[in-house]
Motif scaffolding. Structure first.
Motif, PDB file in Angstrom:
ATOM      1  N   ALA A   1      29.025  28.411  48.153  1.00  0.00           N
ATOM      2  CA  ALA A   1      29.737  29.643  48.507  1.00  0.00           C
ATOM      3  C   ALA A   1      28.734  30.753  48.818  1.00  0.00           C
ATOM      4  O   ALA A   1      27.786  30.980  48.066  1.00  0.00           O
ATOM      5  CB  ALA A   1      30.648  30.065  47.354  1.00  0.00           C
ATOM      6  N   TYR A   2      28.940  31.445  49.925  1.00  0.00           N
ATOM      7  CA  TYR A   2      28.060  32.544  50.277  1.00  0.00           C
ATOM      8  C   TYR A   2      28.346  33.750  49.367  1.00  0.00           C
ATOM      9  O   TYR A   2      29.483  34.006  48.998  1.00  0.00           O
ATOM     10  CB  TYR A   2      28.264  32.948  51.737  1.00  0.00           C
ATOM     11  N   GLY A   3      27.281  34.495  49.073  1.00  0.00           N
ATOM     12  CA  GLY A   3      27.453  35.664  48.212  1.00  0.00           C
ATOM     13  C   GLY A   3      26.312  36.646  48.330  1.00  0.00           C
ATOM     14  O   GLY A   3      25.708  37.010  47.319  1.00  0.00           O
ATOM     15  N   PRO A   4      25.977  37.119  49.540  1.00  0.00           N
ATOM     16  CA  PRO A   4      24.912  38.112  49.652  1.00  0.00           C
ATOM     17  C   PRO A   4      25.325  39.429  49.013  1.00  0.00           C
ATOM     18  O   PRO A   4      26.519  39.709  48.843  1.00  0.00           O
ATOM     19  CB  PRO A   4      24.746  38.259  51.168  1.00  0.00           C
ATOM     20  N   VAL A   5      24.350  40.226  48.648  1.00  0.00           N
ATOM     21  CA  VAL A   5      24.620  41.523  48.017  1.00  0.00           C
ATOM     22  C   VAL A   5      25.581  42.340  48.874  1.00  0.00           C
ATOM     23  O   VAL A   5      25.387  42.494  50.081  1.00  0.00           O
ATOM     24  CB  VAL A   5      23.306  42.306  47.819  1.00  0.00           C
ATOM     25  N   GLY A   6      26.617  42.846  48.237  1.00  0.00           N
ATOM     26  CA  GLY A   6      27.600  43.669  48.931  1.00  0.00           C
ATOM     27  C   GLY A   6      28.668  42.892  49.657  1.00  0.00           C
ATOM     28  O   GLY A   6      29.604  43.480  50.218  1.00  0.00           O
ATOM     29  N   GLN A   7      28.578  41.568  49.625  1.00  0.00           N
ATOM     30  CA  GLN A   7      29.562  40.721  50.299  1.00  0.00           C
ATOM     31  C   GLN A   7      29.723  39.425  49.494  1.00  0.00           C
ATOM     32  O   GLN A   7      29.607  38.330  50.019  1.00  0.00           O
ATOM     33  CB  GLN A   7      29.097  40.425  51.734  1.00  0.00           C
ATOM     34  N   GLU A   8      30.016  39.594  48.205  1.00  0.00           N
ATOM     35  CA  GLU A   8      30.088  38.463  47.278  1.00  0.00           C
ATOM     36  C   GLU A   8      31.466  37.816  47.216  1.00  0.00           C
ATOM     37  O   GLU A   8      31.740  36.990  46.347  1.00  0.00           O
ATOM     38  CB  GLU A   8      29.691  38.920  45.860  1.00  0.00           C
ATOM     39  N   ASP A   9      32.354  38.158  48.164  1.00  0.00           N
ATOM     40  CA  ASP A   9      33.755  37.746  48.093  1.00  0.00           C
ATOM     41  C   ASP A   9      33.951  36.246  47.903  1.00  0.00           C
ATOM     42  O   ASP A   9      34.752  35.811  47.071  1.00  0.00           O
ATOM     43  CB  ASP A   9      34.499  38.188  49.364  1.00  0.00           C
ATOM     44  N   GLU A  10      33.215  35.446  48.671  1.00  0.00           N
ATOM     45  CA  GLU A  10      33.450  34.005  48.656  1.00  0.00           C
ATOM     46  C   GLU A  10      33.072  33.391  47.307  1.00  0.00           C
ATOM     47  O   GLU A  10      33.844  32.632  46.713  1.00  0.00           O
ATOM     48  CB  GLU A  10      32.658  33.341  49.787  1.00  0.00           C
ATOM     49  N   VAL A  11      31.882  33.723  46.815  1.00  0.00           N
ATOM     50  CA  VAL A  11      31.473  33.161  45.528  1.00  0.00           C
ATOM     51  C   VAL A  11      32.278  33.775  44.383  1.00  0.00           C
ATOM     52  O   VAL A  11      32.565  33.122  43.384  1.00  0.00           O
ATOM     53  CB  VAL A  11      29.956  33.335  45.308  1.00  0.00           C
ATOM     54  N   ARG A  12      32.678  35.026  44.538  1.00  0.00           N
ATOM     55  CA  ARG A  12      33.489  35.670  43.497  1.00  0.00           C
ATOM     56  C   ARG A  12      34.818  34.945  43.322  1.00  0.00           C
ATOM     57  O   ARG A  12      35.292  34.743  42.197  1.00  0.00           O
ATOM     58  CB  ARG A  12      33.728  37.139  43.857  1.00  0.00           C
ATOM     59  N   GLU A  13      35.432  34.516  44.421  1.00  0.00           N
ATOM     60  CA  GLU A  13      36.710  33.814  44.348  1.00  0.00           C
ATOM     61  C   GLU A  13      36.549  32.478  43.621  1.00  0.00           C
ATOM     62  O   GLU A  13      37.380  32.099  42.796  1.00  0.00           O
ATOM     63  CB  GLU A  13      37.266  33.592  45.748  1.00  0.00           C
TER      64      GLU A  13
END
Length: 381
Positions: A38-50
């Motif tokens: 899951a992608y999760g770069p700083v400020g765009q962690e939506d995918e890994v957060r889910e």
């Protein structure tokens, strides 16, 4: 330093410690692999957060997302008078940030977090446009060039002999600037190592991957949550914080420490396995006594080492440099009174990382033992 005697015994015992003593839990491995992909770069962690929230929610009494973007899970404790504890593991990953789109459709990128092109390696990347994700290739240029191509020549051992840096590389997209704009790609777009390079790689009794920092620690926190909810609960109310933006200064965890109850925060992290610190990837969890941002609470560090012994694991106490964590950032900012650090021993941090296949299990076991100990009520040392 606290735990020095234990450290000498620990170093002597490392050779006797069987890396595979604890069985590798397939649920842990499946969770880790899903988190890594899951992608999760700083400020765009939506995918890994889910992914993380879906896996955490069944194991806690309450689960929510706070205004900073952290996922927080609460496990109720058995002692209503014990001060609450916060435990963090960060969701975000190192990535690249588009600085500009060149006329030929290539992307000039800069790092988002501390790393260099060599840490990622040249190869496939994912460009996370606002409209859609596009494939790209982190590229340098032909080695078959001379000083007329200074970008490449500067990096050649028989040329400029400079270390490969961000001014030397670009992201090839095969698209026109108009196509990129249509996909929502422009300054500020995140670029991540592609999923094709994010699988677990088995090597002896160890595993390797990009972004074990900090997805392996997240997996350990998820395992600990299952144990705490399914068996003996922690003494104190425990807030499990899957934090954001750690790689740029512990932003999410600092917010959580400011807004959640408690005066202690324990960070789960990858820990450098280096002779400089007396730590080894063949050893057990690394317990931090200090790092570049501050000093960890000695009583907490000592208790973590004791918890490791109680679980039959040899901890590696360490005084770390060039290292910071959610916990040390929070205490340095005055947002938590005390801090602790528990790490999975890791080779090649901020690169293609390697750790024992049992590191997730070991760290979760130590954390659970620590949280089940009687709560501290004494004042500062």
């Amino acid at each position: 330093m606290g735990g020095v005697g234990r450290g000498r015994r620990g170093r002597a015992a490392r050779g006797r410690r069987a890396t595979g003593r604890r069985p590798v839990d397939e649920q842990d491995r499946a969770a880790l692999q899903e988190l890594l992909r899951a992608y999760g770069p700083v400020g765009q962690e939506d995918e890994v957060r889910e992914v993380a929230r879906r896996r955490l929610e069944p194991s806690v009494d309450r689960c929510w997302q706070d205004p900073a973007g952290n996922v927080v899970g609460l496990v109720r404790g058995t002692d209503p008078d014990a001060p609450a504890v916060r435990v963090t593991a960060h969701l975000d990953e190192l990535s690249m940030l588009v600085k500009r789109v060149e006329p030929d459709g290539s992307l000039h990128v800069t790092p988002l977090g501390t790393m260099y092109p060599g840490n990622f390696g040249l190869g496939p990347v994912a460009v996370l446009g606002d409209g859609r994700h596009l494939p790209g290739v982190l590229a340098l240029g032909s080695e078959h060039t001379t000083q007329e191509t200074p970008r490449v020549w500067q990096t050649k051992p028989d040329g400029g002999d400079q270390a490969l840096d961000w001014t030397h590389v670009s992201v090839f997209t095969g698209r026109s600037p108009a196509d990129l704009a249509d996909a929502g790609v422009g300054p500020g777009t995140r670029v991540c190592v592609d999923r094709s390079k994010r699988g677990l790689f088995d090597v002896g009794g160890f595993v390797g991957s990009y972004f074990l920092d900090d997805r392996a620690a997240v997996a350990a926190l998820l395992r600990a949550a299952r144990e705490l909810r399914g068996g003996t609960r922690p003494r104190a109310d425990t807030y499990l914080v899957l934090s954001v933006a750690e790689e740029i200064g512990g932003v999410g965890a600092s917010y959580a420490c400011r807004t959640l109850p408690g005066d202690l925060v324990v960070a789960l992290e990858v820990g450098p396995a280096e002779a400089e610190y007396g730590t080894s990837v063949h050893g057990g969890p690394v317990v931090g006594y200090s790092d570049a941002a501050g000093v960890y609470d000695k009583r907490v560090a000592d208790r973590l080492c004791a918890a490791a012994r109680a679980r039959g694991v040899v901890a590696q106490p360490a005084v770390l440099g060039a290292f910071e964590s959610d916990a040390s950032h929070a205490t340095a900012a005055g947002l938590s009174a005390r801090a602790g650090l528990l790490c999975l021993p890791t080779l090649s941090t901020h690169g293609y990382e390697v750790m024992p296949a049992t590191a997730v299990t070991d760290v979760a076991a130590v954390l659970v033992e620590f949280l089940r100990q009687p709560a501290e009520r004494e004042g500062p040392v």
